[in-house]
Design an enzyme around this catalytic site. Structure first.
Site, PDB file in Angstrom:
ATOM      1  N   GLU A  33       3.757  -6.803   1.081  1.00  0.00           N
ATOM      2  CA  GLU A  33       4.221  -6.398  -0.249  1.00  0.00           C
ATOM      3  C   GLU A  33       5.026  -7.512  -0.916  1.00  0.00           C
ATOM      4  OE1 GLU A  33       3.209  -3.653  -1.656  1.00  0.00           O
ATOM      5  OE2 GLU A  33       2.220  -2.939   0.171  1.00  0.00           O
ATOM      6  N   GLU A  74      11.444   0.908  -3.292  1.00  0.00           N
ATOM      7  CA  GLU A  74      10.296   0.005  -3.156  1.00  0.00           C
ATOM      8  C   GLU A  74       9.500   0.318  -1.892  1.00  0.00           C
ATOM      9  OE1 GLU A  74       7.457  -2.209  -4.109  1.00  0.00           O
ATOM     10  OE2 GLU A  74       9.194  -2.414  -5.441  1.00  0.00           O
ATOM     11  N   GLU A  81       1.528   3.915  -2.141  1.00  0.00           N
ATOM     12  CA  GLU A  81       0.349   3.113  -2.485  1.00  0.00           C
ATOM     13  C   GLU A  81      -0.584   2.958  -1.283  1.00  0.00           C
ATOM     14  OE1 GLU A  81       1.655  -0.581  -4.150  1.00  0.00           O
ATOM     15  OE2 GLU A  81       2.133   0.326  -6.091  1.00  0.00           O
TER      16      GLU A  81
END
Length: 130
Positions: A33, A74, A81
């Site tokens: 990420e 986050e 996701e």
């Protein structure tokens, strides 16, 4: 009859396994990420700055907690996701909505960080000039 149905065990063994899972999660987030890596760089700048900016221990805690809050959101966004992509990479309105809502949460966490750090900076400037 065993009422505890925990695949990772119970007690200290479960804590140890949960810690291992957390470490794997941090590694995955760092490796996969880019937003998480960018936020860590931001933290590398903000953490030293926080010692100068904070006017009390409680103030310093608020600065650090606002940054940790951003990292938490986050991580959750990245998990949503990844799970959404695991279910299917083809477009689906609900998948898109889940990702967009998670992204909106990150935006709000960034706004919290900006407000907390902005007010701290403003107060520091007032102290220096007044």
């Amino acid at each position: 009859m065993n009422l505890v149905n925990k695949p990772n065990g119970i007690g200290l063994g479960r804590i140890f396994k949960a810690t291992q899972c957390s470490i794997k999660g941090f590694k995955a987030a760092y490796q996969e990420e880019s937003a998480f890596r960018t936020e860590l760089v931001l933290g590398a700048v903000l953490l030293p700055l926080s010692f100068w900016l904070a006017q009390s221990l409680q103030h310093w805690v608020m600065l650090v907690v606002s940054f940790l809050f951003l990292l938490i959101v986050e991580l959750l966004n990245s998990a949503i996701e990844a799970l959404t992509d695991r279910v299917g990479v083809e477009y689906h309105v609900l998948s898109g909505r889940a990702k967009d809502i998670a992204s909106a949460a990150v935006s709000l966490a960034l706004l919290v960080l900006l407000i907390v750090w902005g007010v701290a900076g403003y107060e520091k400037i007032l102290t220096l000039i007044g």
